[in-house]
Design an enzyme around this catalytic site. Structure first.
Site, short mmCIF file in Angstrom:
data_model
loop_
_atom_site.label_atom_id
_atom_site.label_comp_id
_atom_site.label_asym_id
_atom_site.label_seq_id
_atom_site.Cartn_x
_atom_site.Cartn_y
_atom_site.Cartn_z
N ASP A 198 33.89 109.74 -46.67
CA ASP A 198 33.32 111.10 -46.70
C ASP A 198 32.45 111.30 -47.94
OD1 ASP A 198 35.20 111.21 -48.71
OD2 ASP A 198 36.35 112.86 -47.87
N GLU A 216 36.62 115.10 -53.37
CA GLU A 216 36.32 115.30 -51.95
C GLU A 216 35.14 116.25 -51.76
OE1 GLU A 216 37.59 113.24 -50.15
OE2 GLU A 216 39.76 113.21 -50.00
N ASP A 228 42.03 107.34 -60.25
CA ASP A 228 42.85 108.27 -59.50
C ASP A 228 44.23 107.69 -59.19
OD1 ASP A 228 41.87 106.44 -57.62
OD2 ASP A 228 40.45 107.87 -56.78
N HIS A 241 33.21 110.53 -51.05
CA HIS A 241 33.86 110.88 -52.32
C HIS A 241 33.68 109.83 -53.39
CE1 HIS A 241 37.92 109.19 -50.64
NE2 HIS A 241 37.48 108.33 -51.53
O1 LIG Z 1 37.45 101.13 -50.80
P1 LIG Z 1 38.11 102.06 -49.88
O2 LIG Z 1 39.50 101.63 -49.54
O3 LIG Z 1 37.30 102.35 -48.67
O4 LIG Z 1 38.26 103.43 -50.66
C1 LIG Z 1 37.14 104.09 -51.18
C2 LIG Z 1 37.46 104.71 -52.49
O5 LIG Z 1 38.41 105.72 -52.34
C3 LIG Z 1 39.37 105.63 -53.35
O6 LIG Z 1 40.54 105.08 -52.83
C4 LIG Z 1 39.66 106.97 -53.91
O7 LIG Z 1 39.12 107.10 -55.11
C5 LIG Z 1 38.77 104.72 -54.37
O8 LIG Z 1 39.68 104.22 -55.25
C6 LIG Z 1 38.05 103.78 -53.49
O9 LIG Z 1 37.11 103.06 -54.17
#
Ligand SMILES: O=P(O)(O)OC[C@H]1O[C@](O)(CO)[C@@H](O)[C@@H]1O
Length: 427
Positions: free
Chosen positions: A141, A148, A72, A143
């Site tokens: 959440d 989402e 992403d 995702h």
């Molecule tokens: O590891 P974080 O910063 O909690 O983010 C969770 C996930 O959300 C994202 O930023 C969105 O895809 C991922 O790249 C990441 O693994």
């Protein structure tokens, strides 16, 4: 789906890095047959990238014939913005390994035609022969990539609007200012991830506990898109103890038991997947066949368990009613093997049991019982009102899963609890 629980974020990350390195090595990529790796950003994979860089620098792995696709990118952030996923990937990974710039694929968040950018991305993944291994993080959440809650489980690469929860969570990278977090992003779809030959998902920290519980223990749902991995034939979720904090005890116990090497040997079934911190150890356990990873989907494993085990690991009924054992280890309720396990020293707090509060979880019950091994029990603890426990005689016995746990301390903790004897209760 397999669940791997490690004591802390470092060892979970190290497990993932070992796994990726093993996959690349066993694939033996060449220019004509590159290994295609899907990658996430965020805080979760940071230690994985660090470890991969270390392994590259130590000469243990080469990324020369690895093609990457990031999952992403924010729309409207230039690649030079420190919080763009372009900048993140170059800083934390690409600039430190021998990957060819031609093999790096990232979304262009400034593309004038975003729909065309999404089609280009899907086509490029297809042209590369699909993704061999997709590493993913998990949003608070639930995702998967930026899919989402509410995203179709059949979704493909597209433009999405970020959920308030994500904007809030990611504002930590933007000086805590939610107004600076882009509202839109480009993301691969749930189906794009599901099309990968194999998926690893890493979840670290208590912030992820609720989402992990939803994705692992509850139904497949578009409201927790990480739950789609339940439908993937080769998906492994790797978490630390904090992220596992909302899982049921029986879930934790079951997945820990699969890691017991003796169990594998007993049944002549290789359930092992790369584990351990050293590359050597991981290579020993590497499963290179294309078969499914889950025991449920391995007919031989299921059949053998059912026929030769007194209790199938696949039918691990929850230890609904338990009682902290008061008897000394030499008591006749224990088998020789159980006594041997109990003889081992038990640390005050050990892993998940420590986390859960080993002496209080599950809550003690009030019972006065007589079990089939001829031992009367009366502990006087008050229960929270399990009337069944209080009104009928319950045959309590040491947890029969205990002897299958590879970690002696863990096994001893499990043995110190008495669980109802299911056969006895059916009579
Ligand atoms: O590891 P974080 O910063 O909690 O983010 C969770 C996930 O959300 C994202 O930023 C969105 O895809 C991922 O790249 C990441 O693994």
């Amino acid at each position: 789906m397999r669940l791997i629980i490690r004591d802390n974020a470092e060892s979970a990350s190290s497990y993932v890095a070992d796994y990726i390195v093993n996959r690349i090595i066993s694939f033996s990529p060449t220019q004509d047959r590159p290994f295609v790796l899907g990658l996430p950003t965020g805080s979760s994979p940071l230690n994985v990238y660090k470890s991969l860089v270390e392994k590259y620098k130590a000469g243990l792995v080469s990324f020369e014939h690895v093609i990457t696709f990031n999952m992403d990118e924010y729309i409207s952030l230039p690649p030079t913005h420190p919080q763009s996923y372009h900048a993140y990937m170059h800083k934390n990974f690409f600039s430190q390994i021998n990957i060819s710039p031609h093999n790096i694929n990232l979304f262009n968040g400034l593309a004038p035609d975003l729909a065309a950018e999404c089609s280009r991305y899907e086509s490029k993944i297809a042209a590369a022969g699909g993704i061999d291994l997709f590493l993913a993080g998990l949003g608070e959440d639930g995702h998967l990539a930026f899919n989402e809650p509410g995203s179709s489980l059949a979704s493909r690469t597209r433009v999405v609007t970020l959920a308030e929860d994500t904007i809030l969570a990611n504002s930590r990278f933007f000086d805590g200012d939610t107004n600076q977090v882009p509202r839109k992003a480009l993301t691969v779809g749930v189906k794009t991830v599901m099309d990968a030959k194999e998926v690893l998902m890493i979840a670290l920290g208590a912030r992820k506990a609720r989402a992990l519980q939803k994705c692992v223990e509850e139904g497949v749902s578009c409201m927790w898109t990480g739950s789609a991995l339940q439908m993937h034939e080769r998906a492994i979720v790797i978490c630390d103890e904090e992220a596992a904090g909302e899982l049921r005890w029986k879930t934790v116990k079951y997945f820990k038991s699969i890691e017991d090497h003796e169990l594998d040997h007993d049944y002549g079934v290789d359930q092992s997947i790369p584990a351990g911190n050293s590359l050597g150890a991981s290579q020993t356990n590497l499963k290179t066949s294309a078969g499914p990873l889950t025991p449920e989907s391995t007919p031989k494993a299921t059949a053998t368990h059912a026929s030769s085990s007194p209790i199938s690991p696949l039918v691990e009924t929850a230890p609904i009613l338990m009682k902290t054992i008061v008897d000394p280890p030499q008591s006749s309720v224990y088998t020789a093997l159980e006594k041997e396990i109990l003889a081992q020293p038990v640390p005050k707090s050990h892993g998940l049991l420590g986390l859960l509060g080993a002496s209080t979880y599950p809550p003690p019950i009030k019972s006065s019982t007589h079990n089939s091994r001829g031992r009367s029990q009366s502990d006087g603890h008050a229960s929270d009102g399990d009337s069944e426990a209080e009104s009928e005689d319950i045959d309590l016995q040491p947890d029969r899963m205990a002897s299958r746990l590879s970690d002696p301390a863990f096994a001893a903790e499990a043995l110190r609890r008495l669980t109802p004897n299911p056969e006895e209760r059916r009579r």
